[in-house]
Write a protein that holds these residues in place. Structure first.
Motif, PDB file in Angstrom:
ATOM      1  N   UNK A  72      39.945  27.986  52.995  1.00  7.50           N
ATOM      2  CA  UNK A  72      40.784  26.986  53.378  1.00  7.50           C
ATOM      3  C   UNK A  72      41.623  26.438  52.271  1.00  7.50           C
ATOM      4  N   UNK A  73      39.939  25.918  51.421  1.00  2.00           N
ATOM      5  CA  UNK A  73      40.356  25.259  49.672  1.00  2.00           C
ATOM      6  C   UNK A  73      40.150  25.839  48.224  1.00  2.00           C
ATOM      7  N   UNK A  74      40.276  27.567  48.580  1.00  2.00           N
ATOM      8  CA  UNK A  74      39.758  27.873  47.705  1.00  2.00           C
ATOM      9  C   UNK A  74      40.981  27.548  45.963  1.00  2.00           C
ATOM     10  N   UNK A  75      41.803  28.128  46.575  1.00  3.13           N
ATOM     11  CA  UNK A  75      43.131  27.908  45.445  1.00  3.13           C
ATOM     12  C   UNK A  75      43.156  26.955  45.359  1.00  3.13           C
ATOM     13  N   UNK A  76      43.768  27.006  43.679  1.00  2.00           N
ATOM     14  CA  UNK A  76      43.587  25.458  43.027  1.00  2.00           C
ATOM     15  C   UNK A  76      41.862  25.133  42.156  1.00  2.00           C
ATOM     16  N   UNK A  77      40.831  25.339  43.557  1.00  2.00           N
ATOM     17  CA  UNK A  77      39.828  24.753  42.081  1.00  2.00           C
ATOM     18  C   UNK A  77      39.626  25.073  40.868  1.00  2.00           C
ATOM     19  N   UNK A  78      39.595  24.252  39.836  1.00  2.00           N
ATOM     20  CA  UNK A  78      39.257  24.479  39.127  1.00  2.00           C
ATOM     21  C   UNK A  78      38.124  25.564  38.073  1.00  2.00           C
ATOM     22  N   UNK A  79      37.100  25.383  38.659  1.00  2.00           N
ATOM     23  CA  UNK A  79      35.774  26.898  38.000  1.00  2.00           C
ATOM     24  C   UNK A  79      36.712  28.269  38.931  1.00  2.00           C
ATOM     25  N   UNK A  80      36.798  28.043  39.479  1.00  7.64           N
ATOM     26  CA  UNK A  80      37.399  29.948  40.397  1.00  7.64           C
ATOM     27  C   UNK A  80      38.320  29.532  39.571  1.00  7.64           C
ATOM     28  N   UNK A  81      39.640  28.387  39.256  1.00  8.56           N
ATOM     29  CA  UNK A  81      40.589  29.700  38.155  1.00  8.56           C
ATOM     30  C   UNK A  81      40.032  29.921  36.992  1.00  8.56           C
ATOM     31  N   UNK A  82      39.285  29.605  36.477  1.00  7.36           N
ATOM     32  CA  UNK A  82      38.825  29.988  35.169  1.00  7.36           C
ATOM     33  C   UNK A  82      37.511  30.691  35.228  1.00  7.36           C
ATOM     34  N   UNK A  83      37.342  31.559  36.724  1.00 12.48           N
ATOM     35  CA  UNK A  83      36.945  32.292  36.703  1.00 12.48           C
ATOM     36  C   UNK A  83      37.592  33.460  36.846  1.00 12.48           C
ATOM     37  N   UNK A  84      39.063  33.553  37.465  1.00  6.51           N
ATOM     38  CA  UNK A  84      39.959  34.659  37.666  1.00  6.51           C
ATOM     39  C   UNK A  84      40.689  34.607  36.450  1.00  6.51           C
ATOM     40  N   UNK A  85      40.651  33.605  35.706  1.00 10.79           N
ATOM     41  CA  UNK A  85      41.161  34.407  34.226  1.00 10.79           C
ATOM     42  C   UNK A  85      40.443  35.025  33.720  1.00 10.79           C
ATOM     43  N   UNK A  86      38.890  34.774  33.163  1.00 12.95           N
ATOM     44  CA  UNK A  86      37.962  34.907  32.471  1.00 12.95           C
ATOM     45  C   UNK A  86      37.841  36.790  32.853  1.00 12.95           C
ATOM     46  N   UNK A  87      37.972  36.548  33.758  1.00 10.01           N
ATOM     47  CA  UNK A  87      37.884  38.179  34.769  1.00 10.01           C
ATOM     48  C   UNK A  87      38.429  38.837  34.132  1.00 10.01           C
ATOM     49  N   UNK A  88      39.867  38.793  34.090  1.00 11.33           N
ATOM     50  CA  UNK A  88      41.123  39.414  34.232  1.00 11.33           C
ATOM     51  C   UNK A  88      41.313  39.865  32.440  1.00 11.33           C
ATOM     52  N   UNK A  89      40.338  38.247  31.504  1.00 11.21           N
ATOM     53  CA  UNK A  89      41.202  38.465  30.050  1.00 11.21           C
ATOM     54  C   UNK A  89      39.589  39.417  29.406  1.00 11.21           C
ATOM     55  N   UNK A  90      38.485  39.717  30.377  1.00  9.21           N
ATOM     56  CA  UNK A  90      37.607  40.977  29.506  1.00  9.21           C
ATOM     57  C   UNK A  90      37.914  41.833  30.270  1.00  9.21           C
ATOM     58  N   UNK A  91      38.730  42.045  31.448  1.00  9.90           N
ATOM     59  CA  UNK A  91      38.803  43.836  32.154  1.00  9.90           C
ATOM     60  C   UNK A  91      38.575  43.397  33.191  1.00  9.90           C
ATOM     61  N   UNK A  92      37.922  43.109  34.016  1.00 18.27           N
ATOM     62  CA  UNK A  92      37.168  43.442  35.410  1.00 18.27           C
ATOM     63  C   UNK A  92      38.872  43.071  36.058  1.00 18.27           C
ATOM     64  N   UNK A  93      38.057  44.642  36.892  1.00 17.26           N
ATOM     65  CA  UNK A  93      39.027  44.795  38.794  1.00 17.26           C
ATOM     66  C   UNK A  93      38.633  43.139  38.685  1.00 17.26           C
ATOM     67  N   UNK A  94      39.766  42.894  40.016  1.00 13.82           N
ATOM     68  CA  UNK A  94      39.698  41.361  41.140  1.00 13.82           C
ATOM     69  C   UNK A  94      40.294  41.732  42.146  1.00 13.82           C
ATOM     70  N   UNK A  95      39.529  41.160  43.795  1.00  8.09           N
ATOM     71  CA  UNK A  95      39.036  42.014  44.842  1.00  8.09           C
ATOM     72  C   UNK A  95      39.696  40.370  45.110  1.00  8.09           C
ATOM     73  N   UNK A  96      40.774  40.312  45.849  1.00  7.00           N
ATOM     74  CA  UNK A  96      40.723  39.058  47.059  1.00  7.00           C
ATOM     75  C   UNK A  96      40.232  39.359  48.145  1.00  7.00           C
ATOM     76  N   UNK A 117      45.194  34.271  43.774  1.00  7.18           N
ATOM     77  CA  UNK A 117      45.987  35.010  42.394  1.00  7.18           C
ATOM     78  C   UNK A 117      47.678  35.109  42.774  1.00  7.18           C
ATOM     79  N   UNK A 118      48.457  34.258  43.898  1.00  8.91           N
ATOM     80  CA  UNK A 118      49.778  33.722  43.613  1.00  8.91           C
ATOM     81  C   UNK A 118      49.514  32.419  42.569  1.00  8.91           C
ATOM     82  N   UNK A 119      48.419  32.463  42.266  1.00  8.56           N
ATOM     83  CA  UNK A 119      48.852  31.412  41.083  1.00  8.56           C
ATOM     84  C   UNK A 119      48.623  31.568  39.355  1.00  8.56           C
ATOM     85  N   UNK A 120      48.787  33.087  39.680  1.00 14.51           N
ATOM     86  CA  UNK A 120      48.226  33.507  38.177  1.00 14.51           C
ATOM     87  C   UNK A 120      49.587  34.984  37.410  1.00 14.51           C
TER      88      UNK A 120
END
Length: 261
Positions: A72-96, A117-120
């Motif tokens: 319910x409250x995952x979107x917008x969490x500071x460190x979740x956002x950081x994890x998503x961004x850094x994951x993409x930058x290092x080439x990780x696949x992403x699953x929601x 994922x809609x926030x990126x």
């Protein structure tokens, strides 16, 4: 190939819901990274922001896919956002993976939250694309996550491998201004649909209740009182009508009309 998956989630709210997903992965001989128990969380959250980010970087190292477990409250969490961004930058696949229907320690489910994922967005040759249009999002129970998570992981990695290095580095959060414009657009669509539908409903109701027509000088005959003052609309009745319409606003899939900004 055995892949190591990093699990990203809102620990305090969803730690109980995360366990079935994580267990489905590791009990089949696979490797996982991220928070495992309360001791890890309590230790890490005492550190500075820079130290927390360094810890996340260490956990991401050696992983090839990041599973974003959406409550319910995952979107917008500071460190979740950081994890998503850094994951993409290092080439990780992403699953929601939506987990709101999984039960917490009190045996209760939760309301669906927004898809982070809609926030990126990433910049491609075809223009800006939301991560939610690049990578898939699933619902754990509905999509039979226990049996399918392995396939989801492989598909996500294959999708990530199709991105260029430039596209990976371009990932960023959508700005407040971009979100505001999108919110106005969405509000206009919803308001137009609901308002127009309600006015039509009231017009038809009046037509059924009054069979004596009046002549409209600019068109066909209309029933008496058909041009009702908008200020007379009963908002409470509108809410009841929506509640009785069968539309499930809580469980509606928020990815149905996911497009570009």
């Amino acid at each position: 190939m055995v892949r190591r998956v990093f699990f990203s989630f809102h620990y305090e709210r969803d730690k109980w819901r995360v366990n079935p997903v994580r267990n489905a992965w590791v009990t089949q001989g696979r490797e996982a990274a991220g928070f495992e128990d309360a001791a890890d969380w309590e230790e890490v959250k005492k550190q500075s922001e820079e130290e927390i980010k360094n810890w996340i970087d260490d956990q991401l190292h050696g992983t090839s896919v990041t599973a974003v477990l959406i409550g319910n409250e995952t979107a917008g969490r500071k460190y979740v956002n950081y994890e998503i961004k850094e994951s993409v930058r290092q080439g990780n696949g992403i699953i929601g993976i939506k987990i709101h229907r999984l039960k917490d320690k009190d045996d209760g489910q939760d309301f669906q939250g927004s898809n982070p994922l809609k926030n990126f967005i990433i910049e491609t040759e075809d223009g800006l694309k939301k991560l939610s249009t690049v990578f898939e999002t699933y619902e754990w129970k509905r999509d039979d996550g226990w049996d399918n998570i392995g396939d989801w992981v492989e598909d996500a990695k294959q999708q990530a491998d199709q991105l260029t290095e430039k596209e990976k580095r371009s990932v960023r959060e959508i700005t407040s201004g971009e979100k505001f414009v999108k919110a106005l657009q969405s509000a206009g669509k919803i308001g137009g649909i609901v308002g127009g539908g309600y006015i039509l409903y009231k017009w038809l109701q009046n037509a059924n209740n009054d069979s004596s027509p009046v002549q409209n000088q600019n068109g066909p005959e209309l029933p008496n009182n058909s041009q009702q003052n908008i200020g007379d609309i009963d908002v409470e009745s509108l809410g009841e009508d929506l509640a009785n319409s069968g539309i499930d606003l809580i469980n509606q899939d928020d990815d149905d009309n996911d497009g570009l900004i």
